[in-house]
Write a protein that holds these residues in place. Structure first.
Motif, PDB file in Angstrom:
ATOM      1  N   PRO A  83      13.399   0.096  -2.964  1.00  0.00           N
ATOM      2  CA  PRO A  83      12.859   1.454  -2.905  1.00  0.00           C
ATOM      3  C   PRO A  83      11.373   1.542  -3.273  1.00  0.00           C
ATOM      4  O   PRO A  83      10.595   2.230  -2.589  1.00  0.00           O
ATOM      5  N   GLU A  84      10.987   0.839  -4.340  1.00  0.00           N
ATOM      6  CA  GLU A  84       9.578   0.887  -4.762  1.00  0.00           C
ATOM      7  C   GLU A  84       8.678   0.205  -3.740  1.00  0.00           C
ATOM      8  O   GLU A  84       7.562   0.668  -3.473  1.00  0.00           O
ATOM      9  N   HIS A  85       9.141  -0.902  -3.173  1.00  0.00           N
ATOM     10  CA  HIS A  85       8.347  -1.587  -2.148  1.00  0.00           C
ATOM     11  C   HIS A  85       8.183  -0.711  -0.910  1.00  0.00           C
ATOM     12  O   HIS A  85       7.104  -0.660  -0.309  1.00  0.00           O
ATOM     13  N   LEU A  86       9.258  -0.019  -0.520  1.00  0.00           N
ATOM     14  CA  LEU A  86       9.176   0.862   0.638  1.00  0.00           C
ATOM     15  C   LEU A  86       8.177   1.985   0.379  1.00  0.00           C
ATOM     16  O   LEU A  86       7.344   2.316   1.241  1.00  0.00           O
ATOM     17  N   ALA A  87       8.243   2.572  -0.802  1.00  0.00           N
ATOM     18  CA  ALA A  87       7.322   3.652  -1.147  1.00  0.00           C
ATOM     19  C   ALA A  87       5.874   3.159  -1.139  1.00  0.00           C
ATOM     20  O   ALA A  87       4.962   3.868  -0.685  1.00  0.00           O
ATOM     21  N   GLU A  88       5.660   1.950  -1.613  1.00  0.00           N
ATOM     22  CA  GLU A  88       4.307   1.380  -1.608  1.00  0.00           C
ATOM     23  C   GLU A  88       3.798   1.199  -0.181  1.00  0.00           C
ATOM     24  O   GLU A  88       2.625   1.466   0.117  1.00  0.00           O
ATOM     25  N   ALA A  89       4.680   0.772   0.724  1.00  0.00           N
ATOM     26  CA  ALA A  89       4.288   0.618   2.122  1.00  0.00           C
ATOM     27  C   ALA A  89       3.931   1.970   2.743  1.00  0.00           C
ATOM     28  O   ALA A  89       2.959   2.087   3.497  1.00  0.00           O
ATOM     29  N   VAL A  90       4.722   2.997   2.444  1.00  0.00           N
ATOM     30  CA  VAL A  90       4.425   4.348   2.939  1.00  0.00           C
ATOM     31  C   VAL A  90       3.043   4.782   2.479  1.00  0.00           C
ATOM     32  O   VAL A  90       2.253   5.351   3.254  1.00  0.00           O
ATOM     33  N   GLN A  91       2.730   4.486   1.237  1.00  0.00           N
ATOM     34  CA  GLN A  91       1.429   4.846   0.678  1.00  0.00           C
ATOM     35  C   GLN A  91       0.304   4.065   1.349  1.00  0.00           C
ATOM     36  O   GLN A  91      -0.731   4.631   1.736  1.00  0.00           O
ATOM     37  N   LYS A  92       0.492   2.764   1.512  1.00  0.00           N
ATOM     38  CA  LYS A  92      -0.551   1.933   2.114  1.00  0.00           C
ATOM     39  C   LYS A  92      -0.787   2.264   3.587  1.00  0.00           C
ATOM     40  O   LYS A  92      -1.916   2.197   4.086  1.00  0.00           O
ATOM     41  N   LEU A  93       0.282   2.603   4.302  1.00  0.00           N
ATOM     42  CA  LEU A  93       0.160   2.951   5.717  1.00  0.00           C
ATOM     43  C   LEU A  93      -0.205   4.419   5.919  1.00  0.00           C
ATOM     44  O   LEU A  93      -0.418   4.853   7.048  1.00  0.00           O
ATOM     45  N   ARG A  94      -0.244   5.176   4.838  1.00  0.00           N
ATOM     46  CA  ARG A  94      -0.623   6.601   4.865  1.00  0.00           C
ATOM     47  C   ARG A  94       0.238   7.381   5.857  1.00  0.00           C
ATOM     48  O   ARG A  94      -0.254   8.099   6.724  1.00  0.00           O
ATOM     49  N   LEU A  95       1.541   7.224   5.714  1.00  0.00           N
ATOM     50  CA  LEU A  95       2.471   7.847   6.655  1.00  0.00           C
ATOM     51  C   LEU A  95       2.705   9.315   6.299  1.00  0.00           C
ATOM     52  O   LEU A  95       3.031   9.642   5.161  1.00  0.00           O
ATOM     53  N   ASN A  96       2.554  10.182   7.296  1.00  0.00           N
ATOM     54  CA  ASN A  96       2.899  11.598   7.120  1.00  0.00           C
ATOM     55  C   ASN A  96       4.401  11.819   7.290  1.00  0.00           C
ATOM     56  O   ASN A  96       4.964  12.772   6.765  1.00  0.00           O
ATOM     57  N   HIS A  97       5.022  10.940   8.070  1.00  0.00           N
ATOM     58  CA  HIS A  97       6.463  11.038   8.332  1.00  0.00           C
ATOM     59  C   HIS A  97       7.022   9.621   8.313  1.00  0.00           C
ATOM     60  O   HIS A  97       6.459   8.713   8.937  1.00  0.00           O
ATOM     61  N   VAL A  98       8.103   9.424   7.596  1.00  0.00           N
ATOM     62  CA  VAL A  98       8.693   8.093   7.494  1.00  0.00           C
ATOM     63  C   VAL A  98      10.147   8.146   7.940  1.00  0.00           C
ATOM     64  O   VAL A  98      10.858   9.117   7.654  1.00  0.00           O
ATOM     65  N   VAL A  99      10.571   7.116   8.650  1.00  0.00           N
ATOM     66  CA  VAL A  99      11.972   6.983   9.058  1.00  0.00           C
ATOM     67  C   VAL A  99      12.584   5.815   8.296  1.00  0.00           C
ATOM     68  O   VAL A  99      12.056   4.701   8.324  1.00  0.00           O
ATOM     69  N   ILE A 100      13.692   6.100   7.620  1.00  0.00           N
ATOM     70  CA  ILE A 100      14.402   5.071   6.854  1.00  0.00           C
ATOM     71  C   ILE A 100      15.795   4.933   7.448  1.00  0.00           C
ATOM     72  O   ILE A 100      16.559   5.896   7.498  1.00  0.00           O
ATOM     73  N   THR A 101      16.106   3.742   7.932  1.00  0.00           N
ATOM     74  CA  THR A 101      17.433   3.487   8.473  1.00  0.00           C
ATOM     75  C   THR A 101      18.044   2.301   7.749  1.00  0.00           C
ATOM     76  O   THR A 101      17.441   1.733   6.833  1.00  0.00           O
ATOM     77  N   SER A 102      19.244   1.933   8.131  1.00  0.00           N
ATOM     78  CA  SER A 102      19.903   0.812   7.454  1.00  0.00           C
ATOM     79  C   SER A 102      20.860   0.122   8.404  1.00  0.00           C
ATOM     80  O   SER A 102      21.271   0.684   9.424  1.00  0.00           O
ATOM     81  N   VAL A 103      21.211  -1.082   8.035  1.00  0.00           N
ATOM     82  CA  VAL A 103      22.346  -1.754   8.659  1.00  0.00           C
ATOM     83  C   VAL A 103      23.616  -1.080   8.144  1.00  0.00           C
ATOM     84  O   VAL A 103      23.583  -0.307   7.187  1.00  0.00           O
ATOM     85  N   ASN A 104      24.750  -1.348   8.769  1.00  0.00           N
ATOM     86  CA  ASN A 104      26.033  -0.921   8.213  1.00  0.00           C
ATOM     87  C   ASN A 104      26.351  -1.814   7.018  1.00  0.00           C
ATOM     88  O   ASN A 104      26.266  -3.042   7.112  1.00  0.00           O
ATOM     89  N   ARG A 105      26.698  -1.189   5.919  1.00  0.00           N
ATOM     90  CA  ARG A 105      27.121  -1.944   4.732  1.00  0.00           C
ATOM     91  C   ARG A 105      28.515  -1.484   4.333  1.00  0.00           C
ATOM     92  O   ARG A 105      28.718  -0.812   3.333  1.00  0.00           O
ATOM     93  N   ASP A 106      29.484  -1.866   5.172  1.00  0.00           N
ATOM     94  CA  ASP A 106      30.878  -1.489   4.915  1.00  0.00           C
ATOM     95  C   ASP A 106      31.449  -2.185   3.682  1.00  0.00           C
ATOM     96  O   ASP A 106      32.541  -1.833   3.217  1.00  0.00           O
ATOM     97  N   ASP A 107      30.708  -3.170   3.146  1.00  0.00           N
ATOM     98  CA  ASP A 107      31.150  -3.865   1.943  1.00  0.00           C
ATOM     99  C   ASP A 107      30.890  -3.060   0.675  1.00  0.00           C
ATOM    100  O   ASP A 107      31.447  -3.365  -0.382  1.00  0.00           O
TER     101      ASP A 107
END
Length: 298
Positions: A83-107
């Motif tokens: 989560p912190e790494h993702l937030a840092e990337a959003v900040q560095k890329l200066r994103l106005n809108h971010v899309v967060i998706t995931s793989v299926n984690r049925d486990d």
């Protein structure tokens, strides 16, 4: 063998800009669906400094025969730093809108809902003006997990139906069409202020009427935004392409979708779930919705 038509050609990316985005992602040990799913728009999106972050991956617990993301029965434990790494990337890329998706984690008991929440909260802390779109799996029908994600108040909740019901057994053997519709229906009930979104790929064996029926089904659960794009076979081991829909067909689906009440329909051969997702900010200004005040942790 199907030969790709001219309208599926993409421009070569400006590699200097692409390389900068890739470098940020690698430094922070982040995955993107752009890379893992071999998206044809990666050059354009990376040129524009945008990316769709793939959390809890890169391996998935489902093996859908159309998807290029790796399958793994026992994926790795969640990365607490993600989560912190993702937030840092959003900040560095200066994103106005971010899309967060995931793989299926049925486990995971909650299907990864808690990791979605942690990522949303981390982005809010460093970039409160950034709007957040989550593209989530079906969570195996765990509606408490869905409510957990919605409590974090993303602006957009996206869940793809992917294909028509008749093709689910072959295309999404672990998915369930009615369950996907129910997820979108419950999202509207739990969080009426959120913008709901879904996506369809065409080019398998579906008919025009089946596509239009899915569109009507999505409107029945009050889905706001729809994306339609051409399925492209990632490799010879994946499902083959049955046909290439023309730009005129995509225009027809867009016009039909708008006529039955979608707030936005993005329909073209190269459209993907998060392609030009930042345009949703304009949609939110055109169709504003009030949401409850977000409780913040001290």
């Amino acid at each position: 063998m199907n030969v790709k038509p001219n309208w599926l050609r993409v421009k070569a990316p400006q590699w200097q800009r692409v390389g900068n985005v890739k470098e940020i992602l690698r430094d922070l040990s982040l995955n993107t669906v752009c890379e893992e799913a071999s998206c044809p728009n990666i050059g354009e999106c990376f040129n524009n400094g945008t990316a769709t972050f793939l959390i809890m991956g890169p391996a998935c617990t489902r093996a859908c025969p159309y998807c290029d993301i790796d399958f793994e029965k026992q994926p790795k434990a969640l990365d607490p730093q993600e989560p912190e790494h993702l937030a840092e990337a959003v900040q560095k890329l200066r994103l106005n809108h971010v899309v967060i998706t995931s793989v299926n984690r049925d486990d995971l008991p909650d299907g990864g809902a808690s990791q979605f929440v942690a990522c949303i909260q981390a982005v809010r802390r460093v970039s409160p003006g950034t709007t957040i779109e989550v593209l989530i799996p079906d969570l195996c029908g765990n509606w408490d997990a869905l409510a957990t994600i919605l409590d974090a108040q993303p602006e957009v909740l996206n869940h793809n139906t992917e294909t028509v019901p008749r093709l689910y057994r072959r295309t999404r053997p672990q998915g369930n069409y009615d369950r996907s519709l129910e997820l979108l229906r419950r999202t509207r009930q739990i969080a009426p202020w959120v913008y709901t979104k879904s996506g369809l790929m065409v080019g398998l064996e579906e008919t025009d009427e089946e596509i239009r029926q899915v569109m009507r089904d999505l409107r029945e659960v009050d889905c706001d935004i729809l994306t339609l794009g051409q399925y492209l076979q990632p490799s010879q081991k994946h499902l083959g392409v049955n046909y290439f829909a023309t730009p005129e067909q995509f225009d027809g689906w867009r016009e039909y979708g708008e006529s039955i009440g979608f707030l936005q329909v993005v329909s073209s051969p190269l459209t993907r779930s998060s392609y030009h997702a930042e345009q949703v900010r304009a949609l939110m200004e055109r169709y504003p919705r009030s949401k409850p005040a977000l409780e913040t942790n001290p």
